[in-house]
Write a protein that holds these residues in place. Structure first.
Motif, short mmCIF file in Angstrom:
data_model
loop_
_atom_site.label_atom_id
_atom_site.label_comp_id
_atom_site.label_asym_id
_atom_site.label_seq_id
_atom_site.Cartn_x
_atom_site.Cartn_y
_atom_site.Cartn_z
N SER B 168 0.82 -1.22 0.00
CA SER B 168 0.00 0.00 0.00
C SER B 168 0.86 1.27 0.00
CB SER B 168 -0.92 -0.01 1.22
OG SER B 168 -0.14 -0.08 2.39
N LYS B 169 2.15 1.11 -0.15
CA LYS B 169 3.01 2.31 -0.14
C LYS B 169 2.77 3.17 -1.39
CE LYS B 169 7.31 1.09 -2.51
NZ LYS B 169 7.55 2.37 -3.14
N LYS B 170 3.20 4.42 -1.30
CA LYS B 170 3.09 5.31 -2.46
C LYS B 170 4.08 4.85 -3.52
CE LYS B 170 1.38 9.79 -1.07
NZ LYS B 170 1.69 11.22 -1.14
N PHE B 171 3.73 5.02 -4.78
CA PHE B 171 4.64 4.61 -5.85
C PHE B 171 4.39 5.47 -7.09
CE2 PHE B 171 0.86 1.93 -5.74
CZ PHE B 171 0.32 2.20 -6.98
N LEU B 172 5.30 5.36 -8.02
CA LEU B 172 5.14 5.99 -9.33
C LEU B 172 4.71 4.87 -10.28
CD1 LEU B 172 8.47 7.98 -9.17
CD2 LEU B 172 6.21 9.03 -9.23
N HIS B 173 3.53 4.97 -10.81
CA HIS B 173 3.00 3.81 -11.54
C HIS B 173 3.86 3.49 -12.77
CE1 HIS B 173 1.21 6.00 -14.86
NE2 HIS B 173 0.62 6.81 -14.01
N PRO B 174 3.76 2.26 -13.24
CA PRO B 174 4.70 1.81 -14.27
C PRO B 174 4.51 2.40 -15.67
CG PRO B 174 3.15 0.06 -13.72
CD PRO B 174 2.91 1.16 -12.74
N MET B 175 3.48 3.19 -15.87
CA MET B 175 3.33 3.86 -17.15
C MET B 175 3.66 5.35 -17.06
SD MET B 175 2.82 1.44 -19.09
CE MET B 175 2.33 2.14 -20.66
N SER B 176 4.26 5.74 -15.97
CA SER B 176 4.60 7.15 -15.75
C SER B 176 5.48 7.70 -16.88
CB SER B 176 5.35 7.31 -14.43
OG SER B 176 4.54 6.94 -13.35
N HIS B 177 6.29 6.85 -17.46
CA HIS B 177 7.20 7.31 -18.52
C HIS B 177 6.43 7.87 -19.72
CE1 HIS B 177 6.17 3.17 -19.43
NE2 HIS B 177 6.55 3.36 -20.69
N GLU B 178 5.22 7.29 -19.99
CA GLU B 178 4.44 7.77 -21.12
C GLU B 178 3.90 9.18 -20.87
OE1 GLU B 178 4.66 6.23 -23.68
OE2 GLU B 178 4.80 4.07 -23.31
N LEU B 179 3.86 9.56 -19.61
CA LEU B 179 3.37 10.90 -19.24
C LEU B 179 4.53 11.85 -18.96
CD1 LEU B 179 0.69 9.71 -16.66
CD2 LEU B 179 0.34 10.12 -19.10
N GLU B 180 5.70 11.41 -19.40
CA GLU B 180 6.93 12.17 -19.11
C GLU B 180 7.05 12.48 -17.62
OE1 GLU B 180 7.03 15.43 -21.87
OE2 GLU B 180 7.74 14.13 -23.47
N PHE B 181 6.67 11.50 -16.83
CA PHE B 181 6.80 11.53 -15.36
C PHE B 181 6.10 12.71 -14.70
CE2 PHE B 181 10.21 8.68 -16.67
CZ PHE B 181 9.97 7.60 -15.82
N MET B 182 4.98 13.10 -15.26
CA MET B 182 4.20 14.15 -14.59
C MET B 182 3.67 13.66 -13.23
SD MET B 182 0.50 14.41 -16.48
CE MET B 182 -0.32 15.28 -15.16
N THR B 183 3.72 12.36 -13.02
CA THR B 183 3.29 11.76 -11.74
C THR B 183 4.17 12.20 -10.57
OG1 THR B 183 4.57 9.87 -12.45
CG2 THR B 183 2.18 9.68 -12.68
N LEU B 184 5.36 12.68 -10.88
CA LEU B 184 6.26 13.13 -9.81
C LEU B 184 5.63 14.25 -8.98
CD1 LEU B 184 9.72 13.14 -11.64
CD2 LEU B 184 9.08 11.70 -9.71
N ARG B 185 4.90 15.12 -9.63
CA ARG B 185 4.34 16.28 -8.94
C ARG B 185 3.48 15.85 -7.75
NH1 ARG B 185 0.30 19.80 -8.41
NH2 ARG B 185 -1.15 18.38 -9.45
N LYS B 186 2.58 14.90 -8.02
CA LYS B 186 1.70 14.43 -6.94
C LYS B 186 2.47 13.58 -5.92
CE LYS B 186 -1.75 13.21 -9.71
NZ LYS B 186 -2.91 12.38 -10.12
N ALA B 187 3.42 12.83 -6.42
CA ALA B 187 4.19 11.96 -5.51
C ALA B 187 4.95 12.77 -4.46
CB ALA B 187 5.18 11.12 -6.32
N PHE B 188 5.55 13.85 -4.90
CA PHE B 188 6.39 14.65 -3.99
C PHE B 188 5.58 15.64 -3.14
CE2 PHE B 188 10.25 14.15 -7.03
CZ PHE B 188 10.56 12.94 -6.44
N ALA B 189 4.34 15.90 -3.52
CA ALA B 189 3.56 16.92 -2.83
C ALA B 189 3.31 16.52 -1.37
CB ALA B 189 2.23 17.14 -3.55
N ASP B 190 3.70 17.37 -0.43
CA ASP B 190 3.49 17.15 1.01
C ASP B 190 3.97 15.78 1.48
OD1 ASP B 190 2.28 19.63 1.20
OD2 ASP B 190 0.35 18.80 0.54
N ASN B 191 5.01 15.30 0.90
CA ASN B 191 5.51 13.96 1.26
C ASN B 191 6.76 14.09 2.14
OD1 ASN B 191 6.22 11.32 1.45
ND2 ASN B 191 6.07 10.89 -0.74
#
Lengths: 191, 278
Positions: B168-191
């Protein structure tokens, strides 16, 4: 007299050893270096007793502090720890002497135990040898009315630096080992 | 020349010990206790190895008593802390018999041995006092040796790292590369625990963090609180040295703990424990 004594001891170190440069310190040379280092420590202990004594005139104490400072390498410090506190207080050597002189007792008695432990000499990266001499001091301070009375025994671990130097005597280059005192750790004991 | 030499020798013989004589009775008693005390780590090495006599006179390799088994057997029992009851007597006897074995005695070597210093300190971190431990080792350098900082342990740093390895830990999903890692923004927010995004073999390098914070001026040294030493020099054993500042004849730098180590794994476990890695 002090300069003559140290020069004589230093020259003994030169005379009793080879004229050629040697990196290692063999046992007989080590003993000679120990003697010179102990002579300086003995002088330091004498100076501390004079500086701390309430019978010493202010001007004389200042003069003795100057002499005592000459025994030390530049920037040497005293790190003082007590039984009451875990933390160590650090003082420049001169500041330590001045604090000792200013202690608020009418009578101060400083004695030295007949103990000294001289460590091996270890070479540091720049080639200078370093060792530690341990001695013990007994301090007693009292006020005239008896309202202030304090005594302690402190262990003093004194750094010694041993460096090879050269001097010219009658046109000949003589190598000798010079000793300077360095940082001192002062630890209050339960004794 | 002979006169000069005689003069110099005369001055040398004038020098004696630091003490000035005329000790009071209680000082004489204290003096005997201080003589018995192991005053420096250097003296512990000499006593352990049988390199000084009972009066503290140094033995050199050319002396008959140097490394004498009899001398070591006399010294070793008093090099243990005998007052706090931390040492198992039978284990200590076995240890002594190992190091004084006539066929293969074990001696301590200042330069070569596997040993380290644990220095408990106080620093200020961003203005607030914090405790921390420095693990120091000797290193050959230039013409001699130096103590170096091998590792550190600071609660103020380690409390910031608590990697969640559950499903259940936070992660960067395995298709993040297709989004040019825009998932980083949410991952790092208030973490507060971004170590969740590191690999399985990630290990926090506290020494680098320590050096970075020191060099940035956030972490400032205040003082040393106490020091102890850990030895892995004798095969099959670990022992530590602590300074017992107390009156009596069992004081100074003494063996404060002794542990039998069955194999290399146990040795590594002990090292990890000391370095706070467990």
């Amino acid at each position: 007299m002090q300069i003559i004594k140290y020069t004589a001891l230093s020259l003994l170190l030169a005379l009793t050893t080879s004229a050629f440069a040697q990196t290692n310190i063999n046992p007989s040379r080590k003993q000679a270096i120990d003697s010179l280092a102990l002579e300086k420590v003995k002088d330091l202990s004498k100076y501390i007793s004079i500086i701390g004594s309430k019978d010493t005139q202010f001007s004389e104490a200042k003069r003795v502090m100057d002499r005592a400072e000459e025994l030390f390498a530049e920037d040497s410090e005293m790190g003082v720890s007590s039984l009451e506190s875990e933390e160590i207080s650090y003082f420049k050597v001169r500041d330590y002497f001045e604090r000792l002189m200013a202690l608020n007792y009418d009578k101060v008695k400083i004695q030295w135990y007949d103990i000294h432990y001289v460590s091996d000499l270890e070479q540091q990266p720049d080639g200078t040898y370093v060792g530690v001499i341990t001695i013990y001091q007994r301090f007693e301070g009292t006020s005239k009315d008896g309202s202030l009375s304090y005594k302690d025994t402190t262990k003093k671990d004194i750094t010694i630096y041993v460096k090879k130097k050269e001097t010219q005597i009658a046109g000949r280059i003589i190598e000798f080992w010079d000793v300077l005192l360095g940082d001192i750790k002062v630890t209050e004991t339960t004794a | 020349m002979r006169i000069l030499l005689a003069f110099i020798l005369g001055i040398c013989t004038m020098q004696s010990s630091v003490g000035q004589g005329r000790l009071t009775d209680d000082m004489r008693e204290t003096q005997e206790q201080l003589n018995a005390s192991t005053k420096q780590i250097n003296q512990f090495f000499r006593r352990f190895n049988g390199e000084e006599d009972k009066n503290g006179k140094r033995y050199y390799e050319t002396d008959k008593q140097y490394h004498s088994t009899n001398l070591r057997n006399q010294y070793m029992p008093v090099l243990f802390d005998t007052q706090t009851g931390q040492i198992d007597r039978k284990l200590a006897e076995k240890f002594i018999s190992t190091i004084t074995d006539k066929k293969s005695p074990v001696f301590l070597d200042f330069h070569q041995d596997d040993w380290l210093a644990e220095v408990n300190t106080t620093f200020t971190y961003k203005g607030k006092k914090v405790p921390g431990t420095l693990y120091m080792r000797l290193q050959q350098q230039g013409q001699g040796y130096e103590w170096i900082i091998d590792n550190v342990s600071f609660d103020v740093f380690s409390s910031k790292f608590d990697k969640d390895t559950t499903e259940s830990k936070k992660f960067l999903h395995p298709m993040s590369h297709e989004l040019e890692f825009m998932t980083l923004r949410k991952a790092f927010a208030d973490n507060q625990h971004n170590e969740q995004f590191t690999g399985k073999d990630f290990e926090t390098d506290y020494l680098s963090i320590f050096l970075y914070e020191m060099n940035m001026g956030n972490l400032k040294f205040v003082t040393v609180k106490n020091v102890s030493f850990h030895f892995f020099s004798v095969e099959g054993y670990y022992f530590s040295l602590a300074n017992f500042n107390r009156s009596g004849y069992n004081s100074g730098w003494l063996i404060s703990s002794l542990v039998a180590l069955a194999n290399e794994d146990e040795k590594q476990q002990m090292k990890n424990y000391l370095y706070g890695k467990n």
